[in-house]
Design a protein around this motif. Structure first.
Motif, PDB file in Angstrom:
ATOM      1  N   ASP A  84       0.852  -1.225  -0.007  1.00 37.34           N
ATOM      2  CA  ASP A  84      -0.011  -0.146   0.206  1.00 37.34           C
ATOM      3  C   ASP A  84       0.915   1.223   0.074  1.00 37.34           C
ATOM      4  O   ASP A  84       0.379   2.287  -0.465  1.00 37.34           O
ATOM      5  N   GLY A  85       2.071   1.271   0.592  1.00 34.19           N
ATOM      6  CA  GLY A  85       2.994   2.573   0.778  1.00 34.19           C
ATOM      7  C   GLY A  85       3.716   2.593  -0.735  1.00 34.19           C
ATOM      8  O   GLY A  85       3.704   1.939  -1.731  1.00 34.19           O
ATOM      9  N   GLN A  86       4.521   3.560  -0.700  1.00 32.88           N
ATOM     10  CA  GLN A  86       5.373   4.264  -1.679  1.00 32.88           C
ATOM     11  C   GLN A  86       6.556   3.219  -1.651  1.00 32.88           C
ATOM     12  O   GLN A  86       7.172   2.860  -0.624  1.00 32.88           O
ATOM     13  N   ALA A  92      10.953   0.220   4.448  1.00 35.77           N
ATOM     14  CA  ALA A  92      10.942  -1.115   5.178  1.00 35.77           C
ATOM     15  C   ALA A  92       9.692  -1.996   4.861  1.00 35.77           C
ATOM     16  O   ALA A  92       8.716  -1.633   4.965  1.00 35.77           O
ATOM     17  N   LEU A  93      10.150  -2.874   3.854  1.00 36.77           N
ATOM     18  CA  LEU A  93       9.054  -3.885   3.646  1.00 36.77           C
ATOM     19  C   LEU A  93       8.582  -4.689   4.759  1.00 36.77           C
ATOM     20  O   LEU A  93       9.113  -5.009   5.745  1.00 36.77           O
ATOM     21  N   PRO A  94       7.292  -5.065   4.812  1.00 39.50           N
ATOM     22  CA  PRO A  94       7.007  -6.286   5.772  1.00 39.50           C
ATOM     23  C   PRO A  94       7.659  -7.417   5.840  1.00 39.50           C
ATOM     24  O   PRO A  94       8.162  -7.878   4.827  1.00 39.50           O
ATOM     25  N   ALA A  95       7.552  -8.132   6.713  1.00 34.25           N
ATOM     26  CA  ALA A  95       8.568  -9.335   7.175  1.00 34.25           C
ATOM     27  C   ALA A  95       7.835 -10.484   6.383  1.00 34.25           C
ATOM     28  O   ALA A  95       8.893 -11.240   5.946  1.00 34.25           O
ATOM     29  N   GLU A  96       6.788 -10.553   5.801  1.00 37.72           N
ATOM     30  CA  GLU A  96       6.147 -11.589   5.163  1.00 37.72           C
ATOM     31  C   GLU A  96       6.545 -11.616   3.629  1.00 37.72           C
ATOM     32  O   GLU A  96       6.077 -12.379   2.850  1.00 37.72           O
ATOM     33  N   VAL A  97       7.144 -10.434   3.095  1.00 38.67           N
ATOM     34  CA  VAL A  97       7.560 -10.376   1.748  1.00 38.67           C
ATOM     35  C   VAL A  97       8.699 -11.466   1.550  1.00 38.67           C
ATOM     36  O   VAL A  97       9.837 -11.458   2.490  1.00 38.67           O
ATOM     37  N   HIS A  98       8.734 -12.308   0.577  1.00 42.59           N
ATOM     38  CA  HIS A  98       9.799 -13.220   0.277  1.00 42.59           C
ATOM     39  C   HIS A  98      10.788 -12.552  -0.743  1.00 42.59           C
ATOM     40  O   HIS A  98      10.540 -11.796  -1.730  1.00 42.59           O
ATOM     41  N   TYR A  99      12.079 -12.960  -0.359  1.00 42.22           N
ATOM     42  CA  TYR A  99      13.316 -12.240  -0.981  1.00 42.22           C
ATOM     43  C   TYR A  99      13.967 -13.473  -1.614  1.00 42.22           C
ATOM     44  O   TYR A  99      14.081 -14.819  -1.169  1.00 42.22           O
ATOM     45  N   THR A 114      13.350  -8.797  -4.903  1.00 36.90           N
ATOM     46  CA  THR A 114      11.955  -9.151  -4.673  1.00 36.90           C
ATOM     47  C   THR A 114      11.085  -8.130  -5.664  1.00 36.90           C
ATOM     48  O   THR A 114      11.656  -7.340  -6.324  1.00 36.90           O
ATOM     49  N   VAL A 115       9.780  -8.349  -6.026  1.00 35.35           N
ATOM     50  CA  VAL A 115       9.052  -7.614  -6.750  1.00 35.35           C
ATOM     51  C   VAL A 115       7.860  -7.034  -5.957  1.00 35.35           C
ATOM     52  O   VAL A 115       7.223  -7.858  -5.376  1.00 35.35           O
ATOM     53  N   VAL A 116       7.749  -5.895  -5.800  1.00 38.85           N
ATOM     54  CA  VAL A 116       6.683  -5.125  -5.091  1.00 38.85           C
ATOM     55  C   VAL A 116       6.092  -3.938  -6.030  1.00 38.85           C
ATOM     56  O   VAL A 116       6.703  -3.217  -6.700  1.00 38.85           O
ATOM     57  N   ASN A 117       4.696  -4.305  -6.189  1.00 33.75           N
ATOM     58  CA  ASN A 117       4.105  -3.416  -7.004  1.00 33.75           C
ATOM     59  C   ASN A 117       4.401  -3.414  -8.416  1.00 33.75           C
ATOM     60  O   ASN A 117       4.633  -2.238  -8.945  1.00 33.75           O
ATOM     61  N   VAL A 123      16.755  -5.441  -1.646  1.00 37.84           N
ATOM     62  CA  VAL A 123      16.361  -5.314  -0.325  1.00 37.84           C
ATOM     63  C   VAL A 123      17.477  -5.934   0.714  1.00 37.84           C
ATOM     64  O   VAL A 123      18.032  -6.796   0.530  1.00 37.84           O
ATOM     65  N   ASP A 124      17.858  -5.217   1.669  1.00 39.98           N
ATOM     66  CA  ASP A 124      18.794  -5.764   2.703  1.00 39.98           C
ATOM     67  C   ASP A 124      18.046  -6.618   3.308  1.00 39.98           C
ATOM     68  O   ASP A 124      16.910  -6.218   4.267  1.00 39.98           O
ATOM     69  N   PRO A 125      18.507  -7.755   3.514  1.00 39.39           N
ATOM     70  CA  PRO A 125      17.568  -8.973   4.163  1.00 39.39           C
ATOM     71  C   PRO A 125      17.567  -8.836   5.641  1.00 39.39           C
ATOM     72  O   PRO A 125      16.751  -9.473   6.360  1.00 39.39           O
ATOM     73  N   ARG A 126      18.586  -8.040   6.106  1.00 39.96           N
ATOM     74  CA  ARG A 126      18.534  -7.989   7.758  1.00 39.96           C
ATOM     75  C   ARG A 126      17.458  -6.940   8.174  1.00 39.96           C
ATOM     76  O   ARG A 126      16.919  -7.234   9.270  1.00 39.96           O
ATOM     77  N   THR A 127      17.278  -5.770   7.425  1.00 36.49           N
ATOM     78  CA  THR A 127      16.535  -4.544   7.717  1.00 36.49           C
ATOM     79  C   THR A 127      15.206  -4.707   6.947  1.00 36.49           C
ATOM     80  O   THR A 127      14.353  -3.855   7.480  1.00 36.49           O
ATOM     81  N   HIS A 128      15.043  -5.392   5.813  1.00 37.32           N
ATOM     82  CA  HIS A 128      14.132  -5.502   4.830  1.00 37.32           C
ATOM     83  C   HIS A 128      13.794  -4.147   4.391  1.00 37.32           C
ATOM     84  O   HIS A 128      12.603  -3.665   3.481  1.00 37.32           O
ATOM     85  N   GLU A 129      14.822  -3.145   4.174  1.00 42.54           N
ATOM     86  CA  GLU A 129      14.693  -1.747   3.507  1.00 42.54           C
ATOM     87  C   GLU A 129      15.145  -1.898   1.987  1.00 42.54           C
ATOM     88  O   GLU A 129      16.209  -2.610   1.817  1.00 42.54           O
ATOM     89  N   VAL A 130      14.422  -1.262   1.327  1.00 43.24           N
ATOM     90  CA  VAL A 130      14.825  -1.154  -0.159  1.00 43.24           C
ATOM     91  C   VAL A 130      16.250  -0.267  -0.274  1.00 43.24           C
ATOM     92  O   VAL A 130      15.912   0.723   0.352  1.00 43.24           O
ATOM     93  N   VAL A 131      16.941  -0.902  -0.907  1.00 38.79           N
ATOM     94  CA  VAL A 131      18.217  -0.218  -1.304  1.00 38.79           C
ATOM     95  C   VAL A 131      18.450   0.226  -2.501  1.00 38.79           C
ATOM     96  O   VAL A 131      19.157   1.155  -3.091  1.00 38.79           O
ATOM     97  N   GLN A 132      17.690  -0.461  -3.651  1.00 40.48           N
ATOM     98  CA  GLN A 132      17.990   0.083  -4.833  1.00 40.48           C
ATOM     99  C   GLN A 132      16.517  -0.566  -5.635  1.00 40.48           C
ATOM    100  O   GLN A 132      15.927  -1.503  -5.475  1.00 40.48           O
ATOM    101  N   VAL A 133      15.903   0.538  -6.452  1.00 43.37           N
ATOM    102  CA  VAL A 133      14.751   0.204  -7.239  1.00 43.37           C
ATOM    103  C   VAL A 133      15.333   0.064  -8.651  1.00 43.37           C
ATOM    104  O   VAL A 133      16.027   0.973  -9.322  1.00 43.37           O
TER     105      VAL A 133
END
Length: 135
Positions: A84-86, A92-99, A114-117, A123-133
């Motif tokens: 739902d977010g940008q 930071a993506l939710p924990a349930e997203v598969h990487y 991963t693919v989002v929207n 994504v950094d797998p430790r923090t779940h933060e997007v590092v590059q689009v």
């Protein structure tokens, strides 16, 4: 002279932060170029070097591999997670997203993808933060 040393020190300390704050859609080479120009304006030749390093995503997918990597992700039919977010660097993506592991032919990286929207992201797998689009 002391002021110049303070500026250079500040730039050196900002490299890790700036490297992770790359804007969406800007590849490592373009980011490095933009950073080098900005660094040269602020800190002269030393600033250009520091800015060039800061503008690139360290460990991301290099600009010359991004198109091939995107085609790989499409061919793999990687499912897209609806978010739902940008989707942007720093999100930071939710924990349930598969990487997924990035194949070594696209470069060595500690990040996962991963693919989002319908957008491929690293994504950094430790923090779940997007590092590059990617797209």
């Amino acid at each position: 002279m002391i002021r110049h040393a303070v500026i250079v020190s500040a730039l050196l300390l900002s490299v890790p932060v700036a490297a992770s704050a790359q804007q969406s859609g800007v590849g490592a080479a373009a980011g490095a170029t933009t950073g080098a120009v900005g660094g040269a304006i602020v800190g002269g030749p030393v600033g250009a070097v520091v800015g060039g390093v800061a503008g690139a995503v360290v460990g991301g997918i290099a600009e010359d591999n991004q198109t091939r990597f995107h085609h790989y992700v499409v061919e793999e039919q990687t499912p897209s997670y609806a978010y739902d977010g940008q989707v942007a660097v720093g999100t930071a993506l939710p924990a349930e997203v598969h990487y997924y592991e990035v194949p070594s032919r696209f470069g060595s990286t500690k990040y996962r993808y991963t693919v989002v929207n319908q957008r491929t992201v690293l994504v950094d797998p430790r923090t779940h933060e997007v590092v590059q689009v990617i797209n």
